[in-house]
Design an enzyme around this catalytic site. Structure first.
Site, PDB file in Angstrom:
ATOM      1  N   ASN A   1       0.870  -1.172   0.000  1.00 47.06           N
ATOM      2  CA  ASN A   1       0.000   0.000   0.000  1.00 47.06           C
ATOM      3  C   ASN A   1       0.906   1.221   0.000  1.00 47.06           C
ATOM      4  O   ASN A   1       1.470   1.575   1.029  1.00 47.06           O
ATOM      5  CB  ASN A   1      -0.893  -0.027   1.262  1.00 47.06           C
ATOM      6  CG  ASN A   1      -1.731   1.234   1.416  1.00 47.06           C
ATOM      7  OD1 ASN A   1      -1.818   2.050   0.501  1.00 47.06           O
ATOM      8  ND2 ASN A   1      -2.346   1.410   2.591  1.00 47.06           N
ATOM      9  N   TRP A   2       1.045   1.812  -1.168  1.00 51.36           N
ATOM     10  CA  TRP A   2       1.990   2.938  -1.287  1.00 51.36           C
ATOM     11  C   TRP A   2       1.468   4.199  -0.607  1.00 51.36           C
ATOM     12  O   TRP A   2       2.203   5.157  -0.427  1.00 51.36           O
ATOM     13  CB  TRP A   2       2.268   3.253  -2.762  1.00 51.36           C
ATOM     14  CG  TRP A   2       3.081   2.223  -3.479  1.00 51.36           C
ATOM     15  CD1 TRP A   2       3.518   1.013  -2.996  1.00 51.36           C
ATOM     16  CD2 TRP A   2       3.581   2.310  -4.824  1.00 51.36           C
ATOM     17  NE1 TRP A   2       4.240   0.363  -3.954  1.00 51.36           N
ATOM     18  CE2 TRP A   2       4.296   1.125  -5.092  1.00 51.36           C
ATOM     19  CE3 TRP A   2       3.485   3.277  -5.838  1.00 51.36           C
ATOM     20  CZ2 TRP A   2       4.924   0.886  -6.312  1.00 51.36           C
ATOM     21  CZ3 TRP A   2       4.094   3.032  -7.059  1.00 51.36           C
ATOM     22  CH2 TRP A   2       4.818   1.852  -7.286  1.00 51.36           C
ATOM     23  N   LYS A   3       0.173   4.236  -0.302  1.00 50.29           N
ATOM     24  CA  LYS A   3      -0.468   5.437   0.268  1.00 50.29           C
ATOM     25  C   LYS A   3      -0.190   6.630  -0.667  1.00 50.29           C
ATOM     26  O   LYS A   3      -0.117   6.446  -1.878  1.00 50.29           O
ATOM     27  CB  LYS A   3       0.016   5.663   1.694  1.00 50.29           C
ATOM     28  CG  LYS A   3      -0.148   4.394   2.544  1.00 50.29           C
ATOM     29  CD  LYS A   3       0.009   4.606   4.012  1.00 50.29           C
ATOM     30  CE  LYS A   3      -0.201   3.280   4.731  1.00 50.29           C
ATOM     31  NZ  LYS A   3      -0.171   3.398   6.171  1.00 50.29           N
TER      32      LYS A   3
ATOM     33  N   HIS B   1      -9.635   1.521   4.664  1.00 54.12           N
ATOM     34  CA  HIS B   1      -8.379   1.652   5.413  1.00 54.12           C
ATOM     35  C   HIS B   1      -8.609   2.616   6.581  1.00 54.12           C
ATOM     36  O   HIS B   1      -9.368   3.577   6.457  1.00 54.12           O
ATOM     37  CB  HIS B   1      -7.280   2.186   4.475  1.00 54.12           C
ATOM     38  CG  HIS B   1      -5.930   2.131   5.105  1.00 54.12           C
ATOM     39  ND1 HIS B   1      -5.496   3.077   6.000  1.00 54.12           N
ATOM     40  CD2 HIS B   1      -4.927   1.217   4.993  1.00 54.12           C
ATOM     41  CE1 HIS B   1      -4.279   2.746   6.407  1.00 54.12           C
ATOM     42  NE2 HIS B   1      -3.912   1.620   5.819  1.00 54.12           N
TER      43      HIS B   1
ATOM     44  N   GLU C   1      -6.947   4.974   7.666  1.00 54.65           N
ATOM     45  CA  GLU C   1      -6.685   6.387   7.342  1.00 54.65           C
ATOM     46  C   GLU C   1      -7.882   7.003   6.616  1.00 54.65           C
ATOM     47  O   GLU C   1      -8.186   8.180   6.789  1.00 54.65           O
ATOM     48  CB  GLU C   1      -5.400   6.498   6.505  1.00 54.65           C
ATOM     49  CG  GLU C   1      -4.172   6.263   7.372  1.00 54.65           C
ATOM     50  CD  GLU C   1      -2.978   5.678   6.626  1.00 54.65           C
ATOM     51  OE1 GLU C   1      -2.939   5.742   5.382  1.00 54.65           O
ATOM     52  OE2 GLU C   1      -2.079   5.144   7.311  1.00 54.65           O
TER      53      GLU C   1
ATOM     54  N   GLU D   1      -5.831  -4.803  10.510  1.00 58.92           N
ATOM     55  CA  GLU D   1      -4.809  -3.783  10.719  1.00 58.92           C
ATOM     56  C   GLU D   1      -5.073  -3.026  12.024  1.00 58.92           C
ATOM     57  O   GLU D   1      -5.837  -2.047  12.037  1.00 58.92           O
ATOM     58  CB  GLU D   1      -4.831  -2.784   9.563  1.00 58.92           C
ATOM     59  CG  GLU D   1      -4.487  -3.390   8.228  1.00 58.92           C
ATOM     60  CD  GLU D   1      -3.792  -2.384   7.327  1.00 58.92           C
ATOM     61  OE1 GLU D   1      -2.679  -2.680   6.892  1.00 58.92           O
ATOM     62  OE2 GLU D   1      -4.351  -1.309   7.081  1.00 58.92           O
TER      63      GLU D   1
ATOM     64  N   GLY E   1       2.210   2.263  10.779  1.00 58.49           N
ATOM     65  CA  GLY E   1       3.203   3.331  10.651  1.00 58.49           C
ATOM     66  C   GLY E   1       3.882   3.703  11.960  1.00 58.49           C
ATOM     67  O   GLY E   1       4.475   4.771  12.071  1.00 58.49           O
TER      68      GLY E   1
ATOM     69  N   SER F   1       2.983  -2.179  10.328  1.00 54.39           N
ATOM     70  CA  SER F   1       4.437  -2.310  10.562  1.00 54.39           C
ATOM     71  C   SER F   1       4.965  -3.708  10.282  1.00 54.39           C
ATOM     72  O   SER F   1       5.890  -4.167  10.936  1.00 54.39           O
ATOM     73  CB  SER F   1       4.799  -1.856  11.984  1.00 54.39           C
ATOM     74  OG  SER F   1       4.454  -0.498  12.179  1.00 54.39           O
TER      75      SER F   1
ATOM     76  N   GLY G   1       2.614  -1.144   4.284  1.00 53.39           N
ATOM     77  CA  GLY G   1       2.744   0.278   3.954  1.00 53.39           C
ATOM     78  C   GLY G   1       4.205   0.645   3.729  1.00 53.39           C
ATOM     79  O   GLY G   1       4.763   0.416   2.655  1.00 53.39           O
ATOM     80  N   GLY G   2       4.828   1.187   4.760  1.00 48.98           N
ATOM     81  CA  GLY G   2       6.202   1.706   4.662  1.00 48.98           C
ATOM     82  C   GLY G   2       7.172   0.768   3.959  1.00 48.98           C
ATOM     83  O   GLY G   2       7.935   1.203   3.083  1.00 48.98           O
TER      84      GLY G   2
HETATM   85  P1  PGA Z   1       2.564   0.242   7.637  1.00 52.45           P
HETATM   86  O1  PGA Z   1       1.131   0.495   6.972  1.00 52.45           O
HETATM   87  O2  PGA Z   1       3.078  -1.055   7.091  1.00 52.45           O
HETATM   88  O3  PGA Z   1       3.398   1.427   7.204  1.00 52.45           O
HETATM   89  O4  PGA Z   1       2.366   0.178   9.107  1.00 52.45           O
HETATM   90  C1  PGA Z   1       0.244  -0.571   6.766  1.00 52.45           C
HETATM   91  C2  PGA Z   1      -1.042  -0.043   6.196  1.00 52.45           C
HETATM   92  O5  PGA Z   1      -1.475   1.044   6.597  1.00 52.45           O
HETATM   93  O6  PGA Z   1      -1.671  -0.687   5.328  1.00 52.45           O
END
Ligand code: PGA
Length: 256
Positions: free
Chosen positions: A13-15, A99, A101, A171, A177, A217, A238-239
């Site tokens: 997930n590049w966001k 998600h 966010e 999640e 994050g 994470s 994500g990251g």
């Molecule tokens: P993260 O994000 O791996 O940076 O914690 C995961 C996500 O939000 O899908």
């Protein structure tokens, strides 16, 4: 993971990261390092404007393209929004829905999540549906009730024959994050609960076939332990999906 019954899926997930130019460089690298994946499905969920580039770059590879959101109506006067059929038409296969966010910053609710799942399925997309609790909710002991409710609300009205097209991503919000990963046991416990919830609605065979990911994470160091859990069928990353070596290591852990 349990490959006998269901797919293992690693989704990046590049966001809101990577211009199309930057994204192309990352995908060119991943195409080399992830060339031989056999046992798991790899997906990159890129920003809308990167989708045409990603589809072109990943043509003739085994890496699928996903989106990070879509609108809950099929078309109409919704300035700035993107519909399920627009994504499908470009060649998108997966779409992240709900998600945390989106829920936190853009007012998404269990009800919009449910509507989005329906339009995605109608268009032939595979939703990756996110559920998860805050730290406060975990500490007050309501994780199980909350997750059960989120899953039931998300799946309301989804017919049995469509359930296998859906991926659920557990999640925990406190792990996204933050570099605070859930322990493998915590991740498995909730993924197992999600499967039990699906079992109650759709029966044992359907529950066994649904891919349930962990996200929050997940990284090159902890992926193997998380993926070794029986009910953790992949990851939403994500990251660590923004760096080719890290994402590749995670894919390799899932591909064993
Ligand atoms: P993260 O994000 O791996 O940076 O914690 C995961 C996500 O939000 O899908």
């Amino acid at each position: 993971m349990n490959r006998r019954y269901r797919k293992t899926i690693i989704a990046g997930n590049w966001k809101m990261n990577k211009t199309a130019t930057e994204g192309k460089a990352l995908l060119d690298e991943l195409k080399q390092t992830i060339a031989r994946v056999k046992w798991c499905e790899v997906v990159v969920c890129v920003p809308f404007v990167d989708i045409p580039m990603a589809i072109r770059a990943l043509k003739d590879t085994r890496i699928a393209v996903g989106a990070q959101n879509l609108h809950q109506e099929q078309s109409g006067a919704y300035t700035g929004e993107v519909s399920a059929s627009m994504l499908k038409d470009l060649g998108v296969k997966y779409v992240i829905i709900g998600h945390s966010e989106r829920r936190q910053y853009f007012g998404e609710t269990d009800s919009t999540v449910n509507k989005k799942i329906h339009v995605a399925l109608e268009a032939g997309l595979h939703p990756i549906v996110c559920v998860g609790e805050t730290l406060e909710q975990r500490e007050s002991g309501i994780t199980a009730e909350l997750i059960t409710m989120q899953v039931k609300a998300a799946l309301a009205g989804v017919p049995a024959e469509k359930i296998r097209s859906i991926v659920i991503a557990y999640e925990p919000i406190w792990a996204i994050g933050t570099c605070k990963t859930a322990t493998a046991e915590q991740a498995n416990e909730v993924c197992e609960l999600i499967r039990a919830t699906i079992r109650k609605i759709y029966g044992a065979r359907a529950a066994r076939a649904v891919t349930i990911q962990y996200g929050g994470s997940m990284n090159a160091k902890n992926a193997q332990e998380l993926l070794a859990q029986p009910d953790v069928d992949g990851g939403l990353i994500g990251g660590a999906s923004l760096k080719a070596p890290d994402f590749t290591t995670i894919v390799e852990a899932a591909n064993q």
